[in-house]
Design an enzyme around this catalytic site. Sequence first.
Site, short mmCIF file in Angstrom:
data_model
loop_
_atom_site.label_atom_id
_atom_site.label_comp_id
_atom_site.label_asym_id
_atom_site.label_seq_id
_atom_site.Cartn_x
_atom_site.Cartn_y
_atom_site.Cartn_z
N GLY A 3 42.48 39.23 31.24
CA GLY A 3 41.22 38.69 30.73
C GLY A 3 41.32 38.28 29.27
O GLY A 3 40.86 37.20 28.89
N SER A 57 44.13 38.02 43.76
CA SER A 57 45.45 38.66 43.70
C SER A 57 46.26 38.22 44.91
O SER A 57 45.68 37.88 45.95
CB SER A 57 45.29 40.18 43.74
OG SER A 57 46.55 40.81 43.91
N SER A 117 37.31 41.29 29.41
CA SER A 117 38.33 40.57 28.65
C SER A 117 38.74 41.29 27.37
O SER A 117 39.13 40.65 26.39
CB SER A 117 37.82 39.16 28.34
OG SER A 117 36.46 39.18 27.96
N THR A 118 38.67 42.62 27.38
CA THR A 118 39.11 43.35 26.19
C THR A 118 40.60 43.67 26.25
O THR A 118 41.16 44.22 25.31
CB THR A 118 38.31 44.65 26.02
OG1 THR A 118 38.40 45.40 27.24
CG2 THR A 118 36.86 44.36 25.71
N TYR A 169 41.65 47.82 47.85
CA TYR A 169 41.83 46.77 46.85
C TYR A 169 42.08 45.42 47.55
O TYR A 169 41.43 44.41 47.22
CB TYR A 169 43.01 47.12 45.94
CG TYR A 169 43.35 46.06 44.92
CD1 TYR A 169 42.51 45.78 43.86
CD2 TYR A 169 44.56 45.34 45.01
CE1 TYR A 169 42.83 44.81 42.90
CE2 TYR A 169 44.89 44.37 44.07
CZ TYR A 169 44.03 44.11 43.01
OH TYR A 169 44.36 43.15 42.08
P1 NAD Z 1 43.58 45.61 32.94
O1 NAD Z 1 43.30 46.95 33.50
O2 NAD Z 1 44.84 45.40 32.14
O3 NAD Z 1 42.37 45.09 32.07
C1 NAD Z 1 41.11 45.06 32.62
C2 NAD Z 1 40.08 45.05 31.53
O4 NAD Z 1 38.84 45.16 32.21
C3 NAD Z 1 40.17 46.25 30.60
O5 NAD Z 1 40.01 45.78 29.28
C4 NAD Z 1 39.00 47.13 31.04
O6 NAD Z 1 38.43 47.88 30.01
C5 NAD Z 1 38.03 46.11 31.59
N1 NAD Z 1 37.12 46.65 32.61
C6 NAD Z 1 37.46 47.45 33.64
N2 NAD Z 1 36.35 47.76 34.37
C7 NAD Z 1 35.33 47.11 33.78
C8 NAD Z 1 33.93 47.06 34.05
N3 NAD Z 1 33.37 47.77 35.04
N4 NAD Z 1 33.14 46.29 33.27
C9 NAD Z 1 33.66 45.60 32.23
N5 NAD Z 1 34.98 45.64 31.90
C10 NAD Z 1 35.80 46.39 32.67
O7 NAD Z 1 43.53 44.63 34.20
P2 NAD Z 1 44.45 43.38 34.54
O8 NAD Z 1 45.71 43.88 35.13
O9 NAD Z 1 44.47 42.45 33.40
O10 NAD Z 1 43.60 42.77 35.77
C11 NAD Z 1 42.62 41.75 35.57
C12 NAD Z 1 42.33 41.12 36.91
O11 NAD Z 1 43.53 40.60 37.47
C13 NAD Z 1 41.75 42.09 37.96
O12 NAD Z 1 40.77 41.43 38.71
C14 NAD Z 1 42.97 42.39 38.83
O13 NAD Z 1 42.62 42.75 40.13
C15 NAD Z 1 43.72 41.08 38.78
N6 NAD Z 1 45.15 41.18 39.09
C16 NAD Z 1 45.98 41.92 38.28
C17 NAD Z 1 47.33 42.00 38.61
C18 NAD Z 1 48.32 42.79 37.77
O14 NAD Z 1 49.45 43.01 38.21
N7 NAD Z 1 47.99 43.18 36.56
C19 NAD Z 1 47.83 41.36 39.76
C20 NAD Z 1 46.95 40.63 40.55
C21 NAD Z 1 45.61 40.55 40.19
#
Ligand code: NAD
Length: 264
Positions: free
Chosen positions: A20, A141, A15-16, A154
């Site tokens: 999240g 997703s 959640s950084t 994925y």
């Molecule tokens: P993001 O890449 O913007 O952010 C993810 C965060 O997770 C980052 O802060 C990263 O540092 C942290 N992170 C990554 N690997 C990690 C680990 N091993 N341990 C702890 N922290 C970790 O991602 P997002 O786009 O916000 O995606 C979040 C969730 O939503 C994921 O499960 C993704 O599959 C899902 N999702 C995203 C989208 C999209 O379009 N963005 C669409 C559908 C689903």
Amino acid sequence: MHIRLDGKTALVTASTGGIGLAIAKGLAATGAQVVINGRSEASVAKAKAELLAAAPSASVVAVVADLSNAEGVQQLIDSLPHIDILVNNAGIYGVRDFFETDDACWDEYWQTNVMSGVRLSRALAPAMQARGWGRVVFIASESARNIPADMVHYGVSKTAQLALSRGLAKRLAGSGVTVNSVLPGPTLSDGLAQMLEEERVRTGKDIEALAADFVMAHRPTSLIQRAATVDEVANMVVYICSTLASATSGAALRVDGGVVDDIL
Ligand code: NAD
């Protein structure tokens, strides 16, 4: 509708940034104590400062742990206060052709996207069950139902989350603990912005317009015809974590902008 979660403690994994962080902010705004997690001291400190700037009276605990392996998840578990709400948001994604995807890559996706949620739910849900109230949410997703040909690995991990969520909801039936998954569509998170950065520099277009182009090129069934914002996804998650959502369990809730071309 007025959502308050005073007295509850929520863990939002990874959640950084992105979805999240938006979920963590949304939950903090309801009065919940929020545990945030990321992989470095610097990233969790920055996220904590951002959260406190948005909600100065929020109670925020920050834990550094890498959730891509069992040791990292255990490290997180060992640092937690009691948890009422678990949001399994940690997930990695990226385009890779099936024939170029080796076992190490499959394993990395499985560990991060699926096993982190298995391990945390196994550790935290029994205490929720004992207290008679809890929420477990998996951020899956639309790719769970709409497997992308260029990200089969994925899609498989996200479909597995739906099975996990439904199965755990059945296992916890009647306990007061609900388990649901939320299915975002393309969402303008930090991760998506990063994927589009090269094109932004090349074309000079703004990031929202590029994200909308991306959606129409790769998910032409989108009904909103743009990427969702992280807050739009977080709103659904905050609701499903709330006491108001007590009759929803075992569900797969779409915030996909209508991308999945189906009536259910
Ligand atoms: P993001 O890449 O913007 O952010 C993810 C965060 O997770 C980052 O802060 C990263 O540092 C942290 N992170 C990554 N690997 C990690 C680990 N091993 N341990 C702890 N922290 C970790 O991602 P997002 O786009 O916000 O995606 C979040 C969730 O939503 C994921 O499960 C993704 O599959 C899902 N999702 C995203 C989208 C999209 O379009 N963005 C669409 C559908 C689903």
